[in-house]
Design an enzyme around this catalytic site. Structure first.
Site, PDB file in Angstrom:
ATOM      1  N   ALA A 195     -20.488  57.389  31.345  1.00 11.16           N
ATOM      2  CA  ALA A 195     -20.191  56.179  30.574  1.00 11.16           C
ATOM      3  C   ALA A 195     -20.023  56.472  29.089  1.00 11.16           C
ATOM      4  O   ALA A 195     -20.300  55.633  28.242  1.00 11.16           O
ATOM      5  CB  ALA A 195     -21.320  55.172  30.781  1.00 11.16           C
TER       6      ALA A 195
ATOM      7  N   ASN B 215     -28.339  59.213  30.835  1.00 11.16           N
ATOM      8  CA  ASN B 215     -27.609  60.436  31.132  1.00 11.16           C
ATOM      9  C   ASN B 215     -26.524  60.677  30.085  1.00 11.16           C
ATOM     10  O   ASN B 215     -26.163  61.819  29.808  1.00 11.16           O
ATOM     11  CB  ASN B 215     -26.975  60.354  32.528  1.00 11.16           C
TER      12      ASN B 215
ATOM     13  N   HIS C 207     -22.665  52.119  23.466  1.00 10.20           N
ATOM     14  CA  HIS C 207     -23.105  53.408  22.926  1.00 10.20           C
ATOM     15  C   HIS C 207     -22.264  53.738  21.698  1.00 10.20           C
ATOM     16  O   HIS C 207     -21.023  53.727  21.759  1.00 10.20           O
ATOM     17  CB  HIS C 207     -22.934  54.520  23.971  1.00 10.20           C
TER      18      HIS C 207
END
Length: 270
Positions: free
Chosen positions: A124, A192, A222
């Site tokens: 992602a 992750n 993010h």
């Protein structure tokens, strides 16, 4: 000339991400074939998924015997069990639980010893190509800020150990600041992305991470800042959560893109 045989792909784990990848493969990708699925309960998996071309259903230990590359889509704790037979056979393993890789660095040596390969999917995240390129020079700092709805952190060891009441969070709240290595332990199903970033750049002990539980958002966000001698990178991605709120939908697509590259006549990106 005879056409090359398609690469046989095995999926280890058939949760939200595993199902998504399997369906994409079953729909047809040139040069690839969904060959096998490794699960704990074969009967349950067969009942839950219908494929145009049914793969072999087997347990995780036997999966390697039916494929050329295995995609790890299982809980992080199962990574050693999934990876060991694949790497010992000199085959490829596409890893989504990159955080677990930090706790099992011996798998890298196992791959080297037997001619196998561990591929860490982009997941992602964005900009890993640019970060790996910058790492060929000198990277000075890497900082990442991750924001998710509070439900996305439910059950995380760090949240449990520190008694963080996610239901009580009514405004954006920073719940963690530290290194990617520490985050991999405290948030094994959530971050992750931070570990993948650290492996692409300056390592898990120098990659700094902030984690925010934010009830005002519906996406997993993010933001990455990289200071390197050759470039300054500033990137943000907003991911739509999958059926599993801990993971974005794009995670499965990144695995499919990585698999497609294995068989593609034209490969774009490093």
């Amino acid at each position: 000339m005879h056409a090359a045989q398609p690469i046989r792909v095995g999926i280890a784990g058939l949760g939200a991400i595993g199902k998504s990848i399997a369906r994409k493969l079953d729909a047809g990708i040139p040069g690839l074939r969904l060959a096998a699925v490794g699960v704990r309960d074969v009967g349950k998996a067969q009942a839950a998924c219908a494929f145009a071309t049914p793969p072999v259903y087997t347990d995780i230990d036997d999966l390697v015997n039916h494929c050329d590359v295995v995609v790890e889509c299982a809980p992080a704790a199962l990574l050693p069990q999934i990876a060991t037979p694949v790497l010992k056979a000199g085959k490829k393993l596409l890893v989504l639980s990159s955080g677990a890789l930090l706790m099992n660095q011996d798998l890298v040596e196992l791959a080297r010893e037997h001619g196998g390969q561990i591929i860490v999917a982009t997941g992602a995240l964005l900009g890993l190509d640019a970060v790996t390129a910058a790492a060929e020079g000198k990277i000075n700092t890497v900082r990442m800020v991750s924001r998710k709805p509070p439900i996305g952190f439910a059950g995380a060891p760090y949240v449990v150990q520190h008694g963080i009441d996610l239901d009580a969070i009514k405004e954006p709240t920073r719940i963690y600041t530290g290194t990617a290595r520490e985050a991999a332990t405290g948030f094994p199903a959530n971050l992750n992305v931070a570990v993948s970033l650290s492996l692409a750049g300056i390592g898990p002990d120098r990659t700094i991470l902030e984690i925010w539980a934010d009830p005002t958002i519906s996406r997993n966000i993010h933001r990455i800042e990289v200071d390197a001698d050759e470039a300054m990178l500033s990137m943000e991605i907003q991911n739509v959560p999958s059926e599993n709120p801990k993971t974005g939908r794009i995670t499965a697509l990144s695995a499919v893109a990585a698999l497609r590259k294995l068989a593609a006549a034209l490969r774009v990106g490093t």
